[in-house]
Design a protein around this motif. Structure first.
Motif, PDB file in Angstrom:
ATOM      1  N   SER A 121      11.077   9.878  -0.320  1.00 23.75           N
ATOM      2  CA  SER A 121       9.702  10.289  -0.055  1.00 23.75           C
ATOM      3  C   SER A 121       8.915  10.311  -1.367  1.00 23.75           C
ATOM      4  O   SER A 121       9.506  10.369  -2.452  1.00 23.75           O
ATOM      5  CB  SER A 121       9.689  11.680   0.580  1.00 23.75           C
ATOM      6  OG  SER A 121      10.216  12.628  -0.338  1.00 23.75           O
ATOM      7  N   PRO A 122       7.588  10.244  -1.292  1.00 20.23           N
ATOM      8  CA  PRO A 122       6.786  10.244  -2.521  1.00 20.23           C
ATOM      9  C   PRO A 122       7.082  11.407  -3.456  1.00 20.23           C
ATOM     10  O   PRO A 122       7.093  11.239  -4.674  1.00 20.23           O
ATOM     11  CB  PRO A 122       5.350  10.301  -1.988  1.00 20.23           C
ATOM     12  CG  PRO A 122       5.424   9.647  -0.648  1.00 20.23           C
ATOM     13  CD  PRO A 122       6.755  10.040  -0.085  1.00 20.23           C
TER      14      PRO A 122
ATOM     15  N   SER B 146      14.313   4.324   0.845  1.00 24.44           N
ATOM     16  CA  SER B 146      13.237   4.732  -0.070  1.00 24.44           C
ATOM     17  C   SER B 146      12.985   6.234   0.027  1.00 24.44           C
ATOM     18  O   SER B 146      12.713   6.754   1.114  1.00 24.44           O
ATOM     19  CB  SER B 146      11.944   3.978   0.254  1.00 24.44           C
ATOM     20  OG  SER B 146      12.113   2.591   0.084  1.00 24.44           O
TER      21      SER B 146
ATOM     22  N   ASN C  37       0.813  -1.220   0.000  1.00 26.29           N
ATOM     23  CA  ASN C  37       0.000   0.000   0.000  1.00 26.29           C
ATOM     24  C   ASN C  37       0.846   1.269   0.000  1.00 26.29           C
ATOM     25  O   ASN C  37       0.315   2.374   0.083  1.00 26.29           O
ATOM     26  CB  ASN C  37      -0.924   0.011   1.227  1.00 26.29           C
ATOM     27  CG  ASN C  37      -1.957  -1.094   1.176  1.00 26.29           C
ATOM     28  OD1 ASN C  37      -2.573  -1.328   0.133  1.00 26.29           O
ATOM     29  ND2 ASN C  37      -2.133  -1.793   2.286  1.00 26.29           N
ATOM     30  N   SER C  38       2.153   1.106  -0.069  1.00 19.61           N
ATOM     31  CA  SER C  38       3.043   2.259  -0.127  1.00 19.61           C
ATOM     32  C   SER C  38       4.290   1.884  -0.912  1.00 19.61           C
ATOM     33  O   SER C  38       4.576   0.700  -1.130  1.00 19.61           O
ATOM     34  CB  SER C  38       3.438   2.716   1.288  1.00 19.61           C
ATOM     35  OG  SER C  38       4.306   1.775   1.889  1.00 19.61           O
ATOM     36  N   GLY C  39       5.030   2.913  -1.329  1.00 14.62           N
ATOM     37  CA  GLY C  39       6.244   2.658  -2.083  1.00 14.62           C
ATOM     38  C   GLY C  39       7.285   1.905  -1.266  1.00 14.62           C
ATOM     39  O   GLY C  39       7.977   1.022  -1.777  1.00 14.62           O
ATOM     40  N   ARG C  40       7.403   2.252   0.013  1.00 11.82           N
ATOM     41  CA  ARG C  40       8.380   1.561   0.864  1.00 11.82           C
ATOM     42  C   ARG C  40       8.022   0.086   1.004  1.00 11.82           C
ATOM     43  O   ARG C  40       8.897  -0.789   0.963  1.00 11.82           O
ATOM     44  CB  ARG C  40       8.450   2.234   2.237  1.00 11.82           C
ATOM     45  CG  ARG C  40       9.169   3.580   2.229  1.00 11.82           C
ATOM     46  CD  ARG C  40       9.363   4.095   3.649  1.00 11.82           C
ATOM     47  NE  ARG C  40      10.270   5.249   3.668  1.00 11.82           N
ATOM     48  CZ  ARG C  40       9.894   6.492   3.575  1.00 11.82           C
ATOM     49  NH1 ARG C  40       8.606   6.779   3.446  1.00 11.82           N
ATOM     50  NH2 ARG C  40      10.789   7.473   3.593  1.00 11.82           N
ATOM     51  N   GLN C  41       6.750  -0.218   1.194  1.00 16.77           N
ATOM     52  CA  GLN C  41       6.329  -1.616   1.294  1.00 16.77           C
ATOM     53  C   GLN C  41       6.634  -2.366  -0.002  1.00 16.77           C
ATOM     54  O   GLN C  41       7.050  -3.537   0.024  1.00 16.77           O
ATOM     55  CB  GLN C  41       4.835  -1.698   1.607  1.00 16.77           C
ATOM     56  CG  GLN C  41       4.457  -1.208   2.991  1.00 16.77           C
ATOM     57  CD  GLN C  41       2.952  -1.250   3.218  1.00 16.77           C
ATOM     58  OE1 GLN C  41       2.194  -1.784   2.408  1.00 16.77           O
ATOM     59  NE2 GLN C  41       2.511  -0.664   4.326  1.00 16.77           N
TER      60      GLN C  41
ATOM     61  N   TYR D  70      13.934  -0.119   3.249  1.00 13.40           N
ATOM     62  CA  TYR D  70      12.837   0.734   3.717  1.00 13.40           C
ATOM     63  C   TYR D  70      13.338   2.150   3.982  1.00 13.40           C
ATOM     64  O   TYR D  70      12.721   3.146   3.576  1.00 13.40           O
ATOM     65  CB  TYR D  70      12.230   0.129   4.984  1.00 13.40           C
ATOM     66  CG  TYR D  70      11.025   0.870   5.506  1.00 13.40           C
ATOM     67  CD1 TYR D  70       9.747   0.539   5.079  1.00 13.40           C
ATOM     68  CD2 TYR D  70      11.166   1.901   6.437  1.00 13.40           C
ATOM     69  CE1 TYR D  70       8.634   1.210   5.561  1.00 13.40           C
ATOM     70  CE2 TYR D  70      10.069   2.577   6.925  1.00 13.40           C
ATOM     71  CZ  TYR D  70       8.797   2.235   6.479  1.00 13.40           C
ATOM     72  OH  TYR D  70       7.698   2.914   6.952  1.00 13.40           O
TER      73      TYR D  70
ATOM     74  N   ILE E 258       0.440   4.647  -6.594  1.00 11.91           N
ATOM     75  CA  ILE E 258       1.368   4.561  -5.462  1.00 11.91           C
ATOM     76  C   ILE E 258       2.743   5.071  -5.901  1.00 11.91           C
ATOM     77  O   ILE E 258       3.269   4.641  -6.927  1.00 11.91           O
ATOM     78  CB  ILE E 258       1.477   3.107  -4.950  1.00 11.91           C
ATOM     79  CG1 ILE E 258       0.128   2.647  -4.393  1.00 11.91           C
ATOM     80  CG2 ILE E 258       2.565   2.980  -3.883  1.00 11.91           C
ATOM     81  CD1 ILE E 258       0.104   1.178  -3.997  1.00 11.91           C
ATOM     82  N   ASP E 259       3.313   5.983  -5.152  1.00 11.42           N
ATOM     83  CA  ASP E 259       4.625   6.538  -5.483  1.00 11.42           C
ATOM     84  C   ASP E 259       5.727   5.598  -4.992  1.00 11.42           C
ATOM     85  O   ASP E 259       5.864   5.372  -3.782  1.00 11.42           O
ATOM     86  CB  ASP E 259       4.804   7.915  -4.833  1.00 11.42           C
ATOM     87  CG  ASP E 259       3.854   8.951  -5.410  1.00 11.42           C
ATOM     88  OD1 ASP E 259       3.816   9.081  -6.644  1.00 11.42           O
ATOM     89  OD2 ASP E 259       3.151   9.613  -4.621  1.00 11.42           O
ATOM     90  N   VAL E 260       6.499   5.056  -5.924  1.00 10.80           N
ATOM     91  CA  VAL E 260       7.622   4.188  -5.583  1.00 10.80           C
ATOM     92  C   VAL E 260       8.797   4.560  -6.484  1.00 10.80           C
ATOM     93  O   VAL E 260       8.628   4.829  -7.672  1.00 10.80           O
ATOM     94  CB  VAL E 260       7.256   2.701  -5.747  1.00 10.80           C
ATOM     95  CG1 VAL E 260       6.830   2.379  -7.167  1.00 10.80           C
ATOM     96  CG2 VAL E 260       8.412   1.809  -5.314  1.00 10.80           C
TER      97      VAL E 260
END
Length: 493
Positions: A228-229, A226, A104-108, A223, A148-150
């Motif tokens: 920020s968005p 990574s 649910n997030s770029g870090r994940q 993690y 999602i920003d990754v």
């Protein structure tokens, strides 16, 4: 392909330095084959200077050793080809697309790709090399479609982490499996008296603890690295918009039974697979039906799987050798494809990935011939002894493997060249063979993070350039140094 877009702010100092190094590497670093040639000359000259050997003698040592490792080279070829074939099956791609929907997030997303890559590398480095690349691309596409920003360069590094950390301590590690193979080259050289079972290397508490802790530590670093968005560059900066809107990846174009074939019970026919069809138009020829028979393919596949199950039942974990590993993945792959002709075609596609191994290993064997014949290997072992204690030797072995990996970018080839020296030094200090082997293997894997050669399949699949991702790869390499130094020193064998 769309042009590379840059974030509003420049990257960190480490990121910029890493990108600059990767750019120089991409421009000036020669091919692995040329490295093998250069190293041959280096060992040739050093053997004459340090050991006092004449040029004729050194050429003789080189020639005598040149074909010494043909069996080992073939084992390495099968590792990469069986991994390639399984990784490019459409069902594997379907599973990766499903996994790509979980974060649910770029870090994940970055952490999940990294953990999958590192875990698969422990099982089979050839599988991790291709699946890690495909998964990075699929994750980038899924994140783009879901908003999602990754950061795509870091996502690609995560897909490469298996080759950069865990592969050489696992089930397909060249060094431990070579020692476990009956009649291996180290026995012939007199370095070890008998095989060293994988219970002393891959399945030792030392290696298992090191693997688990390393995956956890690397996941945390991924993690934290990574961006920020607002600073992330997603896949759209590297891959064309048309490719982003496609459902699958290149893996889906390899073989899809529903699209390419007409299935009829236990027989399947395809003109493209069989090379021909019945001129009368009455359907496939009997030979074509046999070539594509799921019944025949499935039967032989299950037989092979049963043989492997029996080997482990009767011998335990020490049944694992290079031959057993390749036998297992060979028949697991056939069980997945079932059609013999389709499986053969996939191997044809995988052969290009193995061409470098076929070419390089005779040169590595020649290098080892010069090192052993001239006495240079014994000199290196003495040098290791001079700067090592029983407590520090694992760290010294790790550093040695890391340095040599820059010049011999092949775990198996590197182990052939310096493995005898490392083990002789370990024996003099009273260390177990398995302990020294795993410590050395850590160094070999670690500096793959600064070496773009093994990343070539990933670069092609992900559509990213080396210098665009290796800034983060170098950052990972640097972040791992204190952890590995402490872990190798502290974890008991």
């Amino acid at each position: 392909m769309s042009g590379r877009s840059e974030p509003a702010a420049r990257g960190t100092v480490i990121e910029r330095a890493g990108e600059a190094i990767a750019d120089v590497v991409e421009r000036w670093m020669p091919s692995p084959f040329l490295f093998a040639i250069i190293l041959s000359y280096v060992v040739f000259v050093v053997g004459m200077i340090v050991e006092g050997q004449g040029p004729t003698e050194m050429v003789g040592f080189w020639y005598d050793g040149f074909w010494a490792f043909l069996e080992f080279a073939m084992q390495m070829v099968l590792i990469i080809m069986t991994g390639f074939v399984i990784a490019y099956h459409p069902r594997v791609n379907d599973a990766l697309q499903w996994l790509a929907t979980l974060p649910n997030s770029g870090r994940q997303a970055v952490v999940l790709v990294g953990v999958v890559s590192m875990t698969l590398a422990w099982i089979h480095w050839g599988l991790s090399l291709v699946v890690g690349a495909i998964f990075a691309r699929e994750m980038g596409k899924a994140a783009y479609q879901r908003g999602i920003d990754v950061h795509y360069p870091l996502l690609c590094v995560a897909g490469y982490m298996g080759l950069g950390l865990t592969w050489h301590w696992g089930l397909s590690g060249s060094a431990p499996l070579l020692l476990a193979t009956p009649g291996n080259e180290f026995i012939e050289l007199g370095v070890v008296e008998d095989t060293v079972g994988t219970s002393a290397t891959v399945f030792s508490t030392y290696a298992l603890a090191l693997t688990a802790l390393s995956i956890a530590y690397a996941a945390v670093v991924l993690y934290l690295l990574s961006p920020s968005p607002t600073r992330s560059r997603d896949i759209s900066a590297y891959v064309s918009e048309d490719a982003l809107l496609e459902r699958g990846s290149a893996a889906e174009t390899t073989t899809d039974d529903a699209d390419d074939l007409a299935v009829d019970g236990g027989t399947t026919a395809s003109a493209s697979d069989s090379g021909g069809s019945d001129d009368t138009g009455d359907g496939p020829l009997p030979a074509e039906r046999i070539d594509n028979s799921r019944l025949l393919g499935g039967l032989i596949a299950l037989t092979g799987v049963a043989v492997i199950a029996w080997e482990f039942y009767s011998q335990g974990l020490d049944a694992l050798t290079l031959n057993v590993l390749n036998f297992a993945f060979l028949f697991v792959g056939l069980a997945i494809y079932t059609r013999p002709m389709a499986y053969r075609d996939r191997f044809g596609e995988a052969s290009e990935a193995a061409a470098g191994i076929i070419l390089l290993f005779p040169f590595f064997a020649g290098i080892q011939g010069m090192m052993a014949g001239s006495g240079l290997a014994e000199t290196i072992a003495a040098g290791l002894l001079a700067i090592s204690t029983p407590e520090t030797f694992p760290v010294v072995a790790w550093i040695t493997g890391a340095i040599v990996n820059f010049f011999v970018p092949s775990g198996g080839g590197e182990w052939i060249v310096l493995g005898p020296s490392v083990l002789e030094a370990a024996h003099e200090l009273g260390l177990e063979t398995g302990h020294a082997t795993i410590a050395y293997a850590v160094g070999d894997a670690h500096t793959n993070l600064a070496n773009p050669f093994w990343a070539l399949p990933l670069l092609a699949i992900t559509d990213i350039r080396a210098r665009e991702m290796f800034g983060y790869a170098v950052a990972m390499l640097l972040a791992l140094i204190p952890f590995l130094a402490i872990a190798l020193y502290v974890i008991p064998y």
